[in-house]
Design a protein around this motif. Structure first.
Motif, PDB file in Angstrom:
ATOM      1  N   LYS A 183      96.241  58.722 -12.722  1.00  0.00           N
ATOM      2  CA  LYS A 183      95.692  58.295 -11.594  1.00  0.00           C
ATOM      3  C   LYS A 183      95.343  57.298 -10.697  1.00  0.00           C
ATOM      4  CE  LYS A 183      99.674  61.296 -10.155  1.00  0.00           C
ATOM      5  NZ  LYS A 183     101.015  60.686  -9.500  1.00  0.00           N
ATOM      6  N   LYS A 184      94.332  56.929 -11.055  1.00  0.00           N
ATOM      7  CA  LYS A 184      93.723  56.298 -10.058  1.00  0.00           C
ATOM      8  C   LYS A 184      94.157  54.002 -10.196  1.00  0.00           C
ATOM      9  CE  LYS A 184      89.756  58.697 -11.324  1.00  0.00           C
ATOM     10  NZ  LYS A 184      89.260  59.527 -10.208  1.00  0.00           N
ATOM     11  N   SER A 185      93.535  53.913  -9.403  1.00  0.00           N
ATOM     12  CA  SER A 185      93.600  52.096  -9.426  1.00  0.00           C
ATOM     13  C   SER A 185      93.138  51.865 -10.280  1.00  0.00           C
ATOM     14  CB  SER A 185      93.290  51.806  -8.159  1.00  0.00           C
ATOM     15  OG  SER A 185      91.741  51.752  -8.260  1.00  0.00           O
ATOM     16  N   VAL A 186      93.336  49.997 -10.601  1.00  0.00           N
ATOM     17  CA  VAL A 186      93.277  49.386 -11.615  1.00  0.00           C
ATOM     18  C   VAL A 186      91.726  49.337 -11.526  1.00  0.00           C
ATOM     19  CG1 VAL A 186      92.660  47.046 -12.539  1.00  0.00           C
ATOM     20  CG2 VAL A 186      94.826  48.232 -12.418  1.00  0.00           C
ATOM     21  N   GLU A 187      91.047  49.039 -10.274  1.00  0.00           N
ATOM     22  CA  GLU A 187      89.843  49.306  -9.847  1.00  0.00           C
ATOM     23  C   GLU A 187      88.839  50.328 -10.249  1.00  0.00           C
ATOM     24  OE1 GLU A 187      92.461  48.090  -7.741  1.00  0.00           O
ATOM     25  OE2 GLU A 187      92.041  46.026  -7.658  1.00  0.00           O
ATOM     26  N   GLU A 188      89.665  51.772  -9.534  1.00  0.00           N
ATOM     27  CA  GLU A 188      89.042  52.337  -9.332  1.00  0.00           C
ATOM     28  C   GLU A 188      89.181  53.212 -11.051  1.00  0.00           C
ATOM     29  OE1 GLU A 188      90.935  55.118  -5.666  1.00  0.00           O
ATOM     30  OE2 GLU A 188      91.373  55.552  -7.750  1.00  0.00           O
ATOM     31  N   ALA A 189      90.286  52.676 -11.829  1.00  0.00           N
ATOM     32  CA  ALA A 189      89.987  53.353 -13.882  1.00  0.00           C
ATOM     33  C   ALA A 189      89.150  52.543 -14.345  1.00  0.00           C
ATOM     34  CB  ALA A 189      90.946  53.928 -14.221  1.00  0.00           C
ATOM     35  N   GLY A 190      88.449  51.414 -13.401  1.00  0.00           N
ATOM     36  CA  GLY A 190      87.733  50.001 -14.520  1.00  0.00           C
ATOM     37  C   GLY A 190      88.202  50.402 -15.996  1.00  0.00           C
ATOM     38  N   VAL A 191      89.584  49.602 -16.297  1.00  0.00           N
ATOM     39  CA  VAL A 191      90.595  49.716 -17.059  1.00  0.00           C
ATOM     40  C   VAL A 191      91.092  48.016 -16.816  1.00  0.00           C
ATOM     41  CG1 VAL A 191      93.110  50.057 -15.941  1.00  0.00           C
ATOM     42  CG2 VAL A 191      92.568  50.201 -18.498  1.00  0.00           C
ATOM     43  N   GLU A 192      91.010  47.033 -17.757  1.00  0.00           N
ATOM     44  CA  GLU A 192      91.910  46.050 -17.934  1.00  0.00           C
ATOM     45  C   GLU A 192      93.499  45.728 -19.049  1.00  0.00           C
ATOM     46  OE1 GLU A 192      88.656  43.134 -19.800  1.00  0.00           O
ATOM     47  OE2 GLU A 192      87.909  45.182 -20.036  1.00  0.00           O
ATOM     48  N   PRO A 193      94.554  46.599 -17.566  1.00  0.00           N
ATOM     49  CA  PRO A 193      95.525  46.047 -18.639  1.00  0.00           C
ATOM     50  C   PRO A 193      96.328  45.592 -19.557  1.00  0.00           C
ATOM     51  CG  PRO A 193      95.564  46.125 -15.538  1.00  0.00           C
ATOM     52  CD  PRO A 193      94.089  46.218 -16.319  1.00  0.00           C
ATOM     53  N   MET A 194      95.720  43.890 -19.604  1.00  0.00           N
ATOM     54  CA  MET A 194      96.646  43.192 -20.507  1.00  0.00           C
ATOM     55  C   MET A 194      95.591  43.379 -21.268  1.00  0.00           C
ATOM     56  SD  MET A 194      98.087  40.621 -21.444  1.00  0.00           S
ATOM     57  CE  MET A 194      98.687  40.407 -20.151  1.00  0.00           C
ATOM     58  N   LYS A 195      94.305  43.924 -21.436  1.00  0.00           N
ATOM     59  CA  LYS A 195      93.611  44.266 -22.479  1.00  0.00           C
ATOM     60  C   LYS A 195      94.280  45.161 -23.497  1.00  0.00           C
ATOM     61  CE  LYS A 195      89.796  43.725 -24.302  1.00  0.00           C
ATOM     62  NZ  LYS A 195      88.110  43.878 -23.582  1.00  0.00           N
ATOM     63  N   LEU A 196      94.938  46.643 -23.251  1.00  0.00           N
ATOM     64  CA  LEU A 196      94.989  47.955 -23.365  1.00  0.00           C
ATOM     65  C   LEU A 196      96.569  47.446 -23.751  1.00  0.00           C
ATOM     66  CD1 LEU A 196      95.150  50.932 -23.585  1.00  0.00           C
ATOM     67  CD2 LEU A 196      95.947  51.491 -20.249  1.00  0.00           C
ATOM     68  N   PHE A 197      97.285  46.817 -22.900  1.00  0.00           N
ATOM     69  CA  PHE A 197      98.545  45.848 -23.604  1.00  0.00           C
ATOM     70  C   PHE A 197      98.734  45.805 -24.515  1.00  0.00           C
ATOM     71  CE2 PHE A 197     102.575  43.305 -23.707  1.00  0.00           C
ATOM     72  CZ  PHE A 197     103.370  44.367 -23.147  1.00  0.00           C
ATOM     73  N   LYS A 198      97.957  44.991 -24.899  1.00  0.00           N
ATOM     74  CA  LYS A 198      97.554  44.340 -26.280  1.00  0.00           C
ATOM     75  C   LYS A 198      97.075  44.767 -27.803  1.00  0.00           C
ATOM     76  CE  LYS A 198      98.698  40.232 -25.081  1.00  0.00           C
ATOM     77  NZ  LYS A 198      99.619  39.430 -26.017  1.00  0.00           N
ATOM     78  N   THR A 199      96.997  46.368 -27.059  1.00  0.00           N
ATOM     79  CA  THR A 199      96.537  47.022 -28.149  1.00  0.00           C
ATOM     80  C   THR A 199      97.172  47.621 -27.796  1.00  0.00           C
ATOM     81  OG1 THR A 199      94.177  47.333 -26.971  1.00  0.00           O
ATOM     82  CG2 THR A 199      94.708  49.538 -28.365  1.00  0.00           C
TER      83      THR A 199
END
Length: 256
Positions: A50-66
């Motif tokens: 439910k958090k934003s990219v910044e709040e979650a500290g996630v790297e969307p492109m890396k996660l998508f590639k995973t």
């Protein structure tokens, strides 16, 4: 006063850990397709979805590639016939986030549908590799053909070289799924021929359909989005008839 100060310090020491931020589990971007890795991704992502990219500290492109690599591994499994509930949960959580752009979200939704909605794959067994290969070689007068069966996507792809459907020699692909049969000519990216005959049930039927003239042009959605198709136009049927006809006296199996 000294006793009060000591008491206050002890109270602060006890309460300090309660004020610290909870430990955040690192997202394992190097995960592969196995139960521990998939569950590890779920455990890491679930508290953050439910958090934003910044709040979650996630790297969307890396996660998508995973996720893309995990799905590639799944497709290489010969006997993937039951729903993997762990992978289903992972993709359901991920697609509910706001971390990805529109195209990435659509792709994740496609993966979720593949994993969560198993279909009957018995029809794939009606297309043995050698007979299917020969059907394309003869049906398109191709020089070579390579057959790939994808039991997760429930589709067959036959890559051929030096084939023709009546408009010159070329390399391309024949793609078969439970909905249609298509020919992709490498000379025209994003464009394909789609059969309007009945779906083939055997390599013999496939060869007959490849020699039929009952085809129309179509365009992939990506090609339309890129502006390669400005208007929806259909040339007259006589301009796209294939060069072949079924042998005389043959009962039509693929009549539309």
């Amino acid at each position: 006063i000294l006793a009060q100060a000591v008491s206050a310090r002890r109270t602060d020491n006890i309460r300090a850990p309660l004020c610290q931020a909870p430990h955040r589990m690192a997202i394992p971007y190097s995960a592969s397709y196995d139960t521990d890795s998939v569950v590890g991704l779920v455990d890491a992502i679930a508290p953050l979805w439910k958090k934003s990219v910044e709040e979650a500290g996630v790297e969307p492109m890396k996660l998508f590639k995973t996720l893309e690599l995990i799905m590639a591994e799944v497709r290489r499994i010969d006997n993937y016939e039951e729903v993997d509930k762990d992978l289903q949960a992972l993709l359901a959580i991920v697609t509910a986030t706001n971390w990805f752009d529109e195209k990435q979200t659509e792709k994740i939704d496609e993966w979720l549908e593949e994993v969560a909605s198993p279909e009957d794959t018995q029809w794939l067994n009606h297309f043995p590799e050698s007979e299917t290969q020969q059907a394309v070689i003869e049906g398109l007068r191709a020089q070579t053909a390579i057959v790939t069966v994808d039991k997760i996507a429930k589709a067959i792809t036959i890559e051929y070289e030096g084939g023709t459907y009546g408009q010159g020699k070329h390399d391309g692909e024949v793609r078969i799924n439970s909905e249609d049969v298509r020919i992709y000519d490498s000379r025209y990216p994003g464009k394909y021929l789609i059969s309007h005959d009945e779906l083939p049930h055997s390599p013999e039927d496939l060869q007959w359909c490849l020699q039929s003239s009952n085809w129309d042009y179509g365009w992939d959605e990506d090609a339309e989005a890129d502006g390669r198709r400005r208007t929806v136009t259909q040339p007259p049927r006589t301009s796209r008839q294939l060069a072949f006809r079924p042998p005389s006296g043959r009962t039509a199996k693929c009549e539309g």
